[in-house]
Design an enzyme around this catalytic site. Structure first.
Site, PDB file in Angstrom:
ATOM      1  N   GLY A  11       0.874  -1.177  -0.147  1.00 55.22           N
ATOM      2  CA  GLY A  11       0.006  -0.083  -0.019  1.00 55.22           C
ATOM      3  C   GLY A  11       0.931   1.229   0.152  1.00 55.22           C
ATOM      4  O   GLY A  11       0.247   2.446   0.451  1.00 55.22           O
ATOM      5  N   SER A  12       2.146   1.265  -0.550  1.00 53.68           N
ATOM      6  CA  SER A  12       2.800   2.579  -0.575  1.00 53.68           C
ATOM      7  C   SER A  12       2.103   3.878  -1.487  1.00 53.68           C
ATOM      8  O   SER A  12       2.228   4.660  -1.186  1.00 53.68           O
ATOM      9  CB  SER A  12       4.239   2.253  -0.998  1.00 53.68           C
ATOM     10  N   ASN A  13       1.438   3.164  -2.399  1.00 54.32           N
ATOM     11  CA  ASN A  13       0.646   4.003  -3.419  1.00 54.32           C
ATOM     12  C   ASN A  13      -0.248   4.556  -2.714  1.00 54.32           C
ATOM     13  O   ASN A  13      -0.649   5.802  -2.837  1.00 54.32           O
ATOM     14  CB  ASN A  13       0.530   3.365  -4.691  1.00 54.32           C
ATOM     15  N   ARG A  64     -15.716 -15.711  -9.630  1.00 56.31           N
ATOM     16  CA  ARG A  64     -15.402 -14.127  -9.455  1.00 56.31           C
ATOM     17  C   ARG A  64     -16.740 -13.458  -9.270  1.00 56.31           C
ATOM     18  O   ARG A  64     -16.508 -12.463  -8.608  1.00 56.31           O
ATOM     19  CB  ARG A  64     -14.719 -14.221 -10.771  1.00 56.31           C
ATOM     20  N   ARG A  90      -6.129  -7.977  -8.416  1.00 52.93           N
ATOM     21  CA  ARG A  90      -7.118  -8.830  -8.891  1.00 52.93           C
ATOM     22  C   ARG A  90      -7.578  -8.571 -10.269  1.00 52.93           C
ATOM     23  O   ARG A  90      -7.707  -7.264 -10.535  1.00 52.93           O
ATOM     24  CB  ARG A  90      -8.188  -9.052  -8.058  1.00 52.93           C
ATOM     25  N   ILE A  91      -7.653  -9.282 -11.209  1.00 52.73           N
ATOM     26  CA  ILE A  91      -8.423  -8.642 -12.513  1.00 52.73           C
ATOM     27  C   ILE A  91     -10.003  -8.569 -12.360  1.00 52.73           C
ATOM     28  O   ILE A  91     -10.628  -9.466 -11.890  1.00 52.73           O
ATOM     29  CB  ILE A  91      -8.064  -9.683 -13.560  1.00 52.73           C
ATOM     30  N   LEU A  92     -10.254  -7.373 -12.666  1.00 54.39           N
ATOM     31  CA  LEU A  92     -11.767  -7.025 -12.309  1.00 54.39           C
ATOM     32  C   LEU A  92     -12.561  -7.316 -13.809  1.00 54.39           C
ATOM     33  O   LEU A  92     -11.853  -7.037 -14.821  1.00 54.39           O
ATOM     34  CB  LEU A  92     -11.874  -5.701 -11.901  1.00 54.39           C
ATOM     35  N   HIS A 108       0.106   1.466 -13.443  1.00 55.44           N
ATOM     36  CA  HIS A 108       0.847   0.289 -14.105  1.00 55.44           C
ATOM     37  C   HIS A 108       2.283   0.477 -14.139  1.00 55.44           C
ATOM     38  O   HIS A 108       2.676   1.644 -14.669  1.00 55.44           O
ATOM     39  CB  HIS A 108       0.123  -0.085 -15.148  1.00 55.44           C
ATOM     40  N   GLU A 173       6.040   6.361  -9.087  1.00 56.96           N
ATOM     41  CA  GLU A 173       4.934   6.066  -8.938  1.00 56.96           C
ATOM     42  C   GLU A 173       4.185   7.028  -8.107  1.00 56.96           C
ATOM     43  O   GLU A 173       2.879   7.530  -7.991  1.00 56.96           O
ATOM     44  CB  GLU A 173       4.331   4.409  -8.665  1.00 56.96           C
TER      45      GLU A 173
HETATM   46  C1  GRF Z   1       4.341  -2.098  -7.041  1.00 59.24           C
HETATM   47  O1  GRF Z   1       5.166  -3.085  -7.723  1.00 59.24           O
HETATM   48  C2  GRF Z   1       3.746  -1.203  -7.978  1.00 59.24           C
HETATM   49  O2  GRF Z   1       4.691  -1.258  -9.050  1.00 59.24           O
HETATM   50  C3  GRF Z   1       2.696  -1.626  -8.425  1.00 59.24           C
HETATM   51  O3  GRF Z   1       2.246  -2.523  -7.399  1.00 59.24           O
HETATM   52  C4  GRF Z   1       3.147  -2.661  -6.681  1.00 59.24           C
HETATM   53  C5  GRF Z   1       2.883  -2.522  -4.842  1.00 59.24           C
HETATM   54  O4  GRF Z   1       2.621  -1.281  -4.745  1.00 59.24           O
HETATM   55  N1  GRF Z   1       1.645  -0.652  -8.777  1.00 59.24           N
HETATM   56  P1  GRF Z   1       2.012  -0.819  -3.356  1.00 59.24           P
HETATM   57  O5  GRF Z   1       3.339  -0.427  -2.267  1.00 59.24           O
HETATM   58  O6  GRF Z   1       1.098  -1.848  -2.705  1.00 59.24           O
HETATM   59  O7  GRF Z   1       1.338   0.393  -3.771  1.00 59.24           O
END
Ligand code: GRF
Length: 196
Positions: A11-13, A64, A90-92, A108, A173
């Site tokens: 979850g860093s993004n 699904r 997960r692909i939606l 992405h 990102e």
């Molecule tokens: C990372 O590999 C990023 O490139 C992709 O999802 C993965 C985990 O990101 N978007 P996050 O730290 O869970 O946001």
């Protein structure tokens, strides 16, 4: 604007998106939802006082439709205007996406339309590309397709491995997604382009 963020892992993004929605930002985070109960991002969201929810995909097995029905039910309770997929793995289905057409974003780790799908960093190195990066796009029924809202680019170094490249793309990102979300939430269609 009410933003729900879907995660599967660290979850860093999500964290950078939540931290960006302050002051005069036109959006606020209303839910962080994970398909895995042990996602590290859940603790990050709680620390940031964002409501969290888990819809574990595993009990649904191959069903699904049932998984997405539960996902939809939980999402609708938060009444989001915008859904950000952030490390959501997960692909939606197209049917699910119809509920949120034009309102769902994804990040992405490649310069789309190149390298849709997985292992993007290894594929860029294998192809001998000189540049790489990440893309935020509007989610459409086709995987990793849809209108591009922003891209961040860097140079691939000769000694880069998939691991070192991924580690250099991730901060891009974190720089890109909040900028795109702010414009998207404000109704500003200008694409974001970042060069490192
Ligand atoms: C990372 O590999 C990023 O490139 C992709 O999802 C993965 C985990 O990101 N978007 P996050 O730290 O869970 O946001």
């Amino acid at each position: 604007r009410r933003v729900a963020i879907l995660i599967s892992g660290g979850g860093s993004n999500m964290e950078t998106l939540v931290k960006s929605m302050t002051g005069d930002h036109p959006a606020r985070p209303v839910l962080v939802l994970s398909n895995t109960p042990d996602a590290g991002g859940l603790a990050k969201a709680r620390a940031l006082h964002v409501p969290t929810s888990v819809v574990d995909h595993r009990p649904f097995g191959k069903d699904r439709v049932a998984f997405e029905a539960e996902l939809l039910k939980v999402l609708k309770t938060a009444k989001p205007d915008i859904i950000c997929l952030a490390g959501f793995m997960r692909i939606l289905s197209p049917e699910f996406m119809q509920h949120w057409s034009g309102q769902m974003l994804n990040i992405h780790p490649s310069l789309l339309p190149k390298y849709k799908g997985l292992h993007t960093h290894a594929r860029a190195i294998a192809a001998g590309d000189s540049e790489h990066g990440c893309t935020v796009h509007v989610v459409t029924p086709e995987l990793d397709d849809g209108p591009i809202l922003g891209q961040a680019k860097l140079r691939i170094q000769p000694d880069d491995t998939a691991q070192t490249l991924a580690a250099r793309v991730l901060p891009l990102e974190h720089a890109l997604y909040p900028k795109v979300l702010r414009r998207f939430a404000a109704g500003d269609p200008t694409p974001v382009t970042l060069e490192q």
